[in-house]
Scaffold this motif. Structure first.
Motif, mmCIF file in Angstrom:
data_model
loop_
_atom_site.group_PDB
_atom_site.id
_atom_site.type_symbol
_atom_site.label_atom_id
_atom_site.label_comp_id
_atom_site.label_asym_id
_atom_site.label_seq_id
_atom_site.Cartn_x
_atom_site.Cartn_y
_atom_site.Cartn_z
ATOM 1 N N LYS A 50 0.837 -1.206 0.000
ATOM 2 C CA LYS A 50 0.000 0.000 0.000
ATOM 3 C C LYS A 50 0.865 1.246 0.000
ATOM 4 C CE LYS A 50 -4.150 -1.861 2.192
ATOM 5 N NZ LYS A 50 -5.081 -1.760 3.323
ATOM 6 N N LEU A 51 1.945 1.238 0.765
ATOM 7 C CA LEU A 51 2.847 2.385 0.815
ATOM 8 C C LEU A 51 3.468 2.643 -0.559
ATOM 9 C CD1 LEU A 51 4.366 4.577 2.365
ATOM 10 C CD2 LEU A 51 6.066 2.834 2.969
ATOM 11 N N ALA A 52 3.862 1.585 -1.245
ATOM 12 C CA ALA A 52 4.451 1.745 -2.578
ATOM 13 C C ALA A 52 3.453 2.379 -3.539
ATOM 14 C CB ALA A 52 4.924 0.396 -3.102
ATOM 15 N N TYR A 53 2.202 1.925 -3.492
ATOM 16 C CA TYR A 53 1.167 2.515 -4.356
ATOM 17 C C TYR A 53 0.912 3.973 -3.994
ATOM 18 C CZ TYR A 53 -0.171 -1.815 -6.719
ATOM 19 O OH TYR A 53 -0.185 -2.937 -7.509
ATOM 20 N N MET A 54 0.902 4.262 -2.711
ATOM 21 C CA MET A 54 0.656 5.647 -2.281
ATOM 22 C C MET A 54 1.806 6.557 -2.688
ATOM 23 S SD MET A 54 -1.584 5.489 1.160
ATOM 24 C CE MET A 54 -1.861 7.187 0.965
ATOM 25 N N GLU A 55 3.037 6.081 -2.582
ATOM 26 C CA GLU A 55 4.185 6.884 -3.005
ATOM 27 C C GLU A 55 4.101 7.182 -4.500
ATOM 28 O OE1 GLU A 55 7.432 4.435 -1.638
ATOM 29 O OE2 GLU A 55 7.688 5.650 0.179
ATOM 30 N N ASP A 56 3.716 6.187 -5.291
ATOM 31 C CA ASP A 56 3.555 6.385 -6.723
ATOM 32 C C ASP A 56 2.448 7.394 -7.011
ATOM 33 O OD1 ASP A 56 4.075 5.667 -9.547
ATOM 34 O OD2 ASP A 56 2.033 4.840 -9.443
ATOM 35 N N PHE A 57 1.352 7.271 -6.302
ATOM 36 C CA PHE A 57 0.215 8.186 -6.494
ATOM 37 C C PHE A 57 0.600 9.621 -6.131
ATOM 38 C CE2 PHE A 57 -3.745 10.153 -4.868
ATOM 39 C CZ PHE A 57 -4.453 10.173 -6.053
ATOM 40 N N VAL A 58 1.315 9.795 -5.040
ATOM 41 C CA VAL A 58 1.754 11.135 -4.640
ATOM 42 C C VAL A 58 2.693 11.719 -5.695
ATOM 43 C CG1 VAL A 58 3.131 12.402 -2.934
ATOM 44 C CG2 VAL A 58 1.383 10.804 -2.172
ATOM 45 N N GLY A 59 3.550 10.893 -6.255
ATOM 46 C CA GLY A 59 4.428 11.365 -7.334
ATOM 47 C C GLY A 59 3.638 11.825 -8.542
ATOM 48 N N GLN A 60 2.617 11.067 -8.909
ATOM 49 C CA GLN A 60 1.761 11.461 -10.039
ATOM 50 C C GLN A 60 1.034 12.766 -9.739
ATOM 51 O OE1 GLN A 60 -0.851 8.255 -11.211
ATOM 52 N NE2 GLN A 60 0.806 6.763 -11.191
ATOM 53 N N LEU A 61 0.532 12.904 -8.512
ATOM 54 C CA LEU A 61 -0.150 14.146 -8.139
ATOM 55 C C LEU A 61 0.797 15.338 -8.204
ATOM 56 C CD1 LEU A 61 -2.393 13.177 -5.083
ATOM 57 C CD2 LEU A 61 -3.136 13.848 -7.364
ATOM 58 N N GLN A 62 2.022 15.121 -7.785
ATOM 59 C CA GLN A 62 3.004 16.204 -7.828
ATOM 60 C C GLN A 62 3.274 16.634 -9.260
ATOM 61 O OE1 GLN A 62 6.730 15.295 -5.948
ATOM 62 N NE2 GLN A 62 7.437 17.400 -6.059
ATOM 63 N N GLU A 63 3.397 15.666 -10.176
ATOM 64 C CA GLU A 63 3.614 15.996 -11.589
ATOM 65 C C GLU A 63 2.444 16.807 -12.143
ATOM 66 O OE1 GLU A 63 4.373 12.429 -13.824
ATOM 67 O OE2 GLU A 63 6.073 11.867 -12.546
ATOM 68 N N VAL A 64 1.229 16.404 -11.821
ATOM 69 C CA VAL A 64 0.042 17.124 -12.298
ATOM 70 C C VAL A 64 0.010 18.528 -11.703
ATOM 71 C CG1 VAL A 64 -2.480 17.173 -12.203
ATOM 72 C CG2 VAL A 64 -1.308 15.050 -12.761
ATOM 73 N N SER A 65 0.366 18.631 -10.443
ATOM 74 C CA SER A 65 0.371 19.934 -9.781
ATOM 75 C C SER A 65 1.378 20.882 -10.435
ATOM 76 C CB SER A 65 0.702 19.760 -8.292
ATOM 77 O OG SER A 65 0.779 20.999 -7.650
ATOM 78 N N VAL A 66 2.553 20.380 -10.751
ATOM 79 C CA VAL A 66 3.567 21.206 -11.419
ATOM 80 C C VAL A 66 3.068 21.643 -12.785
ATOM 81 C CG1 VAL A 66 5.875 21.135 -12.471
ATOM 82 C CG2 VAL A 66 5.530 20.251 -10.152
ATOM 83 N N GLU A 67 2.470 20.713 -13.527
ATOM 84 C CA GLU A 67 1.938 21.032 -14.854
ATOM 85 C C GLU A 67 0.845 22.100 -14.754
ATOM 86 O OE1 GLU A 67 -0.780 18.772 -18.139
ATOM 87 O OE2 GLU A 67 0.821 17.606 -17.202
#
Length: 72
Positions: A17-34
């Protein structure tokens, strides 16, 4: 340290679950920067358009007499 099978399974589930959450947070960060970059571009375009409207308004002030419209 010896763990029983149930505890080990719970740890594996939590790590997954932690691995999936870390990946999801990374994706959210990319979208936020964009989105931040897009917003900055739109702000600049908005400022340019607002300045053009002001400039055109100033140019047209002399051409349009200051009087009430016919419906008054």
């Amino acid at each position: 340290m010896i763990m029983d099978a149930e505890t080990e399974e719970k740890i594996i589930v939590l790590e997954t679950k932690l691995a999936y959450m870390e990946d999801f947070v990374g994706q959210l960060q990319e979208v936020s920067v964009e989105h931040t970059q897009t917003i900055e571009v739109l702000r600049k375009e908005n400022q340019l358009l607002a300045q053009k409207v002001r400039d055109l308004s100033e140019l047209m002030e002399g051409d349009v007499p200051n009087r009430k419209p016919p419906h008054y």
